[in-house]
Design a protein around this motif. Structure first.
Motif, PDB file in Angstrom:
ATOM      1  N   ILE A 288     -18.117   7.737 111.421  1.00  0.00           N
ATOM      2  CA  ILE A 288     -19.280   8.566 111.072  1.00  0.00           C
ATOM      3  C   ILE A 288     -20.403   7.671 110.538  1.00  0.00           C
ATOM      4  O   ILE A 288     -20.167   6.790 109.720  1.00  0.00           O
ATOM      5  CB  ILE A 288     -18.900   9.626 110.011  1.00  0.00           C
ATOM      6  CG1 ILE A 288     -17.893  10.622 110.578  1.00  0.00           C
ATOM      7  CG2 ILE A 288     -20.142  10.365 109.499  1.00  0.00           C
ATOM      8  CD1 ILE A 288     -17.366  11.620 109.552  1.00  0.00           C
ATOM      9  N   SER A 289     -21.620   7.906 111.016  1.00  0.00           N
ATOM     10  CA  SER A 289     -22.764   7.112 110.579  1.00  0.00           C
ATOM     11  C   SER A 289     -23.163   7.473 109.146  1.00  0.00           C
ATOM     12  O   SER A 289     -23.071   8.626 108.735  1.00  0.00           O
ATOM     13  CB  SER A 289     -23.953   7.357 111.510  1.00  0.00           C
ATOM     14  OG  SER A 289     -25.104   6.694 111.027  1.00  0.00           O
ATOM     15  N   THR A 290     -23.623   6.463 108.395  1.00  0.00           N
ATOM     16  CA  THR A 290     -24.133   6.715 107.035  1.00  0.00           C
ATOM     17  C   THR A 290     -25.657   6.585 107.002  1.00  0.00           C
ATOM     18  O   THR A 290     -26.260   6.624 105.945  1.00  0.00           O
ATOM     19  CB  THR A 290     -23.510   5.718 106.027  1.00  0.00           C
ATOM     20  OG1 THR A 290     -23.730   4.388 106.510  1.00  0.00           O
ATOM     21  CG2 THR A 290     -22.017   5.940 105.873  1.00  0.00           C
ATOM     22  N   GLU A 291     -26.243   6.425 108.177  1.00  0.00           N
ATOM     23  CA  GLU A 291     -27.704   6.268 108.279  1.00  0.00           C
ATOM     24  C   GLU A 291     -28.352   7.645 108.225  1.00  0.00           C
ATOM     25  O   GLU A 291     -28.224   8.449 109.153  1.00  0.00           O
ATOM     26  CB  GLU A 291     -28.009   5.602 109.636  1.00  0.00           C
ATOM     27  CG  GLU A 291     -29.294   4.815 109.660  1.00  0.00           C
ATOM     28  CD  GLU A 291     -29.517   4.188 111.033  1.00  0.00           C
ATOM     29  OE1 GLU A 291     -30.601   4.408 111.583  1.00  0.00           O
ATOM     30  OE2 GLU A 291     -28.594   3.535 111.549  1.00  0.00           O
ATOM     31  N   GLU A 292     -29.040   7.930 107.126  1.00  0.00           N
ATOM     32  CA  GLU A 292     -29.572   9.279 106.904  1.00  0.00           C
ATOM     33  C   GLU A 292     -30.644   9.671 107.922  1.00  0.00           C
ATOM     34  O   GLU A 292     -30.833  10.847 108.204  1.00  0.00           O
ATOM     35  CB  GLU A 292     -30.133   9.408 105.479  1.00  0.00           C
ATOM     36  CG  GLU A 292     -29.098   9.225 104.374  1.00  0.00           C
ATOM     37  CD  GLU A 292     -27.915  10.187 104.456  1.00  0.00           C
ATOM     38  OE1 GLU A 292     -28.078  11.310 104.962  1.00  0.00           O
ATOM     39  OE2 GLU A 292     -26.815   9.801 104.025  1.00  0.00           O
TER      40      GLU A 292
END
Length: 372
Positions: A147-151
């Motif tokens: 899962i990406s953590t890039e908002e």
């Protein structure tokens, strides 16, 4: 409200619900847990306005009622009470404070009125079905690390859950990607899930679910709409908003023509990657894989501290090649593989690599290479 209940029951339920509550809140009521006593149980509810968890636990109810108290404070108090203790929860007549008493310990907590507590109104759900807890756990475990953590790319901040026809069967598929790696896992779709909308379950909800599906034999009730999901596990009900966005067409990035196959013992490979990456810098965690007939050489070069190499026996009969990967990503993927061997399907040094498990085809991973 006046009730008594076992400390262990109270602690277990509080442990499930208090995690939803953020440590810092601009809205005071969101720091609280709602306690509602009636019949023979105490129902607890906590929310952050996007995610809500409720759980009921058996209690001896002398006087029914409801109030809200600071969630983390109540949890810490109950956690520090002695094992096997009985706990009394009682509100004073005007409802402004609640007493927590056990043995010689007595605490008084400030209350906020129940009427102020927000309700995450679920609305109606278009699809409803049951899934084995072990199947849901597998879908989450195999994919959540990607899962990406890039908002800014908010539509990648969760797991994409949808149904798909694969191998002549209808399956529920979970997909997660952060642009550098992609994880995909399938289980046989249960009846009732046919035609369900594709949904993106947020990262925080996924994290809570992962902690709640701890009994593999249990059945999990799932209700889905375009905007929300409700999951029932025993006496726990989790309701969550979904990410309002469109998940990208992940099928396009799964390579179909990678014809160089490398088989390697999964644990031997993971340990070797872990060892050589000790020397890599935090910024550049690249490890180079040089593959030749029957042998893989792992190399890490760090201009600041030195270099490391390790050789691993592999099964490989294509042309020699070199390719680089992020060591952390390699370890994340190998940690998910349940079989003894990992299969790498490679194309060239600049193309994505397909990694799958010899144990089965219910999960696959795609990893983008790095320049080394």
């Amino acid at each position: 409200m006046r009730i008594t209940l076992e400390r262990s029951n109270l602690l277990k339920s509080l442990n499930h619900v208090h995690r939803v509550v953020e440590r810092r809140n601009t809205i005071p009521i969101l720091s609280n847990v709602l306690l509602r006593a009636n019949g023979t149980s105490l129902e607890m509810k906590a929310t952050d306005l996007d995610l809500e968890i409720t759980e009921a636990t058996p209690a001896n109810v002398e006087q029914a009622g409801a109030t809200t108290v600071p969630a983390h404070l109540l949890y810490d108090i109950v956690r520090k009470l002695s094992d096997g203790a009985e706990v009394l929860l009682a509100t004073n007549p005007d409802g402004s404070t609640m007493t927590v008493a056990s043995g010689r310990s007595k605490f008084s907590l400030q209350c906020l009125p129940e009427a102020d507590f927000p309700d995450l109104t679920a609305g109606s759900f278009s699809h409803s079905f049951s899934l084995k807890a072990q199947d849901l756990k597998m879908l989450i475990d195999r994919t959540q690390f990607a899962i990406s953590t890039e908002e800014t790319r908010y539509y990648l901040n969760g797991i994409f859950l949808h149904t798909i026809e694969a191998g002549g069967e209808l399956k529920i598929r979970a997909v997660a990607t952060d642009g550098h790696r992609l994880a995909r896992a399938d289980v046989i779709a249960p009846s009732g899930s046919e035609g369900m909308p594709g949904i993106i379950i947020p990262r925080k909800t996924v994290g809570e679910l992962q902690k709640l599906v701890d009994q593999p034999d249990a059945m999990v009730g799932m209700e889905v709409s375009d905007a929300k999901i409700r999951i029932t596990i025993g006496s726990i009900v989790l309701t969550s908003k979904l990410i309002d966005g469109t998940f990208p067409d992940y099928q396009r990035v799964i390579p179909a023509n990678n014809d160089r196959e490398m088989r390697v013992d999964c644990s031997t490979f993971a340990q070797a990657v872990d060892r050589v990456s000790t020397i890599s810098s935090e910024r550049g965690r690249a490890v180079k894989l040089a593959i030749n007939d029957g042998q893989l050489t792992l190399t890490v070069n760090n201009p600041d501290s030195g270099s490391a190499t390790e050789e691993v026996a592999v099964s490989y009969d294509s042309d020699p090649m070199e390719i680089g990967f992020n060591a952390r990503y390699l370890l994340d993927i190998t940690a998910q593989l349940s079989g003894t061997d990992a299969i790498f399907m490679l194309a060239d040094a600049g193309s994505p690599t397909l990694i799958r498990d010899l144990a089965g085809d219910d999960a696959l991973y795609v990893l983008m290479p790095m320049r080394v």
